[in-house]
Design an enzyme around this catalytic site. Structure first.
Site, PDB file in Angstrom:
ATOM      1  N   LEU A 292     -75.573  10.980 -74.108  1.00  0.00           N
ATOM      2  CA  LEU A 292     -75.785  11.883 -72.934  1.00  0.00           C
ATOM      3  C   LEU A 292     -75.860  13.441 -73.252  1.00  0.00           C
ATOM      4  CD1 LEU A 292     -75.177  11.707 -69.768  1.00  0.00           C
ATOM      5  CD2 LEU A 292     -72.726  12.509 -70.084  1.00  0.00           C
ATOM      6  N   ASP A 293     -76.693  13.903 -72.771  1.00  0.00           N
ATOM      7  CA  ASP A 293     -77.443  15.231 -72.949  1.00  0.00           C
ATOM      8  C   ASP A 293     -77.534  15.576 -74.413  1.00  0.00           C
ATOM      9  OD1 ASP A 293     -77.345  15.914 -70.101  1.00  0.00           O
ATOM     10  OD2 ASP A 293     -75.218  16.408 -70.308  1.00  0.00           O
TER      11      ASP A 293
ATOM     12  N   ARG B 105     -75.538  -1.255 -62.698  1.00  0.00           N
ATOM     13  CA  ARG B 105     -76.422   0.041 -62.916  1.00  0.00           C
ATOM     14  C   ARG B 105     -77.807  -0.617 -63.734  1.00  0.00           C
ATOM     15  NH1 ARG B 105     -74.495   4.144 -67.421  1.00  0.00           N
ATOM     16  NH2 ARG B 105     -74.778   2.451 -68.817  1.00  0.00           N
TER      17      ARG B 105
ATOM     18  N   LEU C 244     -78.748   6.984 -67.015  1.00  0.00           N
ATOM     19  CA  LEU C 244     -79.582   5.812 -67.029  1.00  0.00           C
ATOM     20  C   LEU C 244     -79.000   4.694 -68.241  1.00  0.00           C
ATOM     21  CD1 LEU C 244     -82.663   7.873 -66.456  1.00  0.00           C
ATOM     22  CD2 LEU C 244     -81.770   6.200 -65.098  1.00  0.00           C
TER      23      LEU C 244
ATOM     24  N   ASN D 243     -85.447  15.627 -69.640  1.00  0.00           N
ATOM     25  CA  ASN D 243     -84.596  16.096 -68.736  1.00  0.00           C
ATOM     26  C   ASN D 243     -84.151  17.649 -69.085  1.00  0.00           C
ATOM     27  OD1 ASN D 243     -82.135  16.263 -66.898  1.00  0.00           O
ATOM     28  ND2 ASN D 243     -80.874  16.196 -68.762  1.00  0.00           N
TER      29      ASN D 243
ATOM     30  N   GLU E 294     -84.658  28.189 -65.686  1.00  0.00           N
ATOM     31  CA  GLU E 294     -85.302  26.717 -65.490  1.00  0.00           C
ATOM     32  C   GLU E 294     -86.711  26.514 -64.901  1.00  0.00           C
ATOM     33  OE1 GLU E 294     -82.179  23.952 -64.301  1.00  0.00           O
ATOM     34  OE2 GLU E 294     -80.811  25.157 -64.726  1.00  0.00           O
TER      35      GLU E 294
ATOM     36  N   THR F 285     -82.267  10.189 -74.782  1.00  0.00           N
ATOM     37  CA  THR F 285     -81.743   9.143 -75.342  1.00  0.00           C
ATOM     38  C   THR F 285     -80.318   8.609 -74.718  1.00  0.00           C
ATOM     39  OG1 THR F 285     -80.489  10.424 -76.781  1.00  0.00           O
ATOM     40  CG2 THR F 285     -82.770  10.207 -77.496  1.00  0.00           C
TER      41      THR F 285
ATOM     42  N   HIS G 111     -81.244  20.514 -68.635  1.00  0.00           N
ATOM     43  CA  HIS G 111     -79.715  20.676 -68.713  1.00  0.00           C
ATOM     44  C   HIS G 111     -79.485  22.138 -68.845  1.00  0.00           C
ATOM     45  CE1 HIS G 111     -75.532  19.547 -69.367  1.00  0.00           C
ATOM     46  NE2 HIS G 111     -75.667  20.502 -70.405  1.00  0.00           N
TER      47      HIS G 111
ATOM     48  N   ARG H  27     -77.445  10.506 -61.956  1.00  0.00           N
ATOM     49  CA  ARG H  27     -77.196   9.126 -62.471  1.00  0.00           C
ATOM     50  C   ARG H  27     -77.083   8.758 -63.991  1.00  0.00           C
ATOM     51  NH1 ARG H  27     -73.793   7.185 -58.703  1.00  0.00           N
ATOM     52  NH2 ARG H  27     -74.206   5.151 -59.663  1.00  0.00           N
TER      53      ARG H  27
HETATM   54  C1  GRF Z   1     -80.122  22.380 -62.535  1.00  0.00           C
HETATM   55  O1  GRF Z   1     -79.194  23.261 -62.876  1.00  0.00           O
HETATM   56  C2  GRF Z   1     -80.732  21.340 -63.761  1.00  0.00           C
HETATM   57  O2  GRF Z   1     -80.627  21.954 -64.784  1.00  0.00           O
HETATM   58  C3  GRF Z   1     -79.493  20.353 -63.643  1.00  0.00           C
HETATM   59  O3  GRF Z   1     -79.090  20.059 -62.430  1.00  0.00           O
HETATM   60  C4  GRF Z   1     -79.756  20.933 -61.708  1.00  0.00           C
HETATM   61  C5  GRF Z   1     -80.708  20.819 -60.455  1.00  0.00           C
HETATM   62  O4  GRF Z   1     -81.132  21.605 -59.723  1.00  0.00           O
HETATM   63  N1  GRF Z   1     -79.619  19.158 -64.563  1.00  0.00           N
HETATM   64  P1  GRF Z   1     -82.308  21.390 -58.622  1.00  0.00           P
HETATM   65  O5  GRF Z   1     -81.880  20.128 -58.057  1.00  0.00           O
HETATM   66  O6  GRF Z   1     -83.472  21.298 -59.400  1.00  0.00           O
HETATM   67  O7  GRF Z   1     -82.181  22.476 -57.594  1.00  0.00           O
END
Ligand code: GRF
Length: 197
Positions: free
Chosen positions: A144-145, A65, A93, A107, A174, A141, A109, A91
């Site tokens: 994770l999440d 890694r 990090l 990120n 999103e 950070t 989520h 992945r």
């Molecule tokens: C999304 O649901 C995001 O929240 C998660 O992975 C998915 C990615 O979707 N981390 P895309 O590749 O942007 O369509």
């Protein structure tokens, strides 16, 4: 003022990359480059078709890694990003990478963190019977999440809804949330660290 430089890191479908790219001009940032660990990702095909600079750093070519993270950091540095936006990057990090990019590594989520970190968030949210669900943009950070939350978008879970329908409705959120957060960084309403990595 020059638009904020955003590098997007992907592994898969790339729908967030597309949303980020399509809304960039109106929100004061630009996608300076895309990095993928997966050469076959639909996100890579999208980036190429959209004439975005793309670098593939295939994790399978690295012994561990730390060396993958090092190559990823070098590829990203070429784009001189002020923000590094993970968008469906699959992945984990390592601590050195995370520390080096602290404050500019974010990120998205698909849950209302701290609820449902990890995978299969929609299925787990339905199984838990929550009435509200959504998506979170957060700083990355070593947890994770688990980094500080920047912004969330929420919706009401509908009676009898299945995980696929819920996933689609959250994904639509999103696609507005992530560009909006990048716009806030571009307008300086969220401060960035002074030092570039
Ligand atoms: C999304 O649901 C995001 O929240 C998660 O992975 C998915 C990615 O979707 N981390 P895309 O590749 O942007 O369509």
């Amino acid at each position: 003022m020059a638009p904020l430089s955003v590098a997007v890191v992907v592994s898969g479908r790339g729908s967030n990359l597309r949303a980020i790219h399509e809304q960039a001009a109106g929100l004061g940032y630009r996608v300076s480059g895309v990095v993928s660990n997966n050469p076959a990702a639909a996100a890579v095909a999208y980036a190429r078709a959209a004439s975005l600079p793309v670098t593939v750093v295939d994790h399978r070519l690295f012994a561990d890694r730390a060396s993958f993270d090092e190559a990823l950091a070098a590829a990203l540095a070429e784009f001189r990003p002020e923000i590094i936006a993970l968008a469906g990057f699959l992945r984990v990090l390592g601590p050195a990478f995370v520390r080096r990019h602290a404050g500019r590594l974010i990120n998205i989520h698909p849950s209302l963190l701290p609820a449902f970190p990890g995978l299969n968030t929609h299925r787990r949210a339905l199984a838990a019977g929550v009435r509200e669900h959504g998506a979170t943009v957060h700083f990355v950070t070593e947890a994770l999440d688990g980094g500080p939350i920047i912004a969330q978008a929420r919706l009401a879970v509908q009676d009898g809804e299945d995980a696929a329908t819920l996933a689609g409705r959250v994904l639509a959120l999103e696609h507005t949330l992530y560009p909006a957060v990048l716009g806030r960084f571009a307008r300086d309403t969220i401060p960035l660290p002074a030092q570039t990595p």
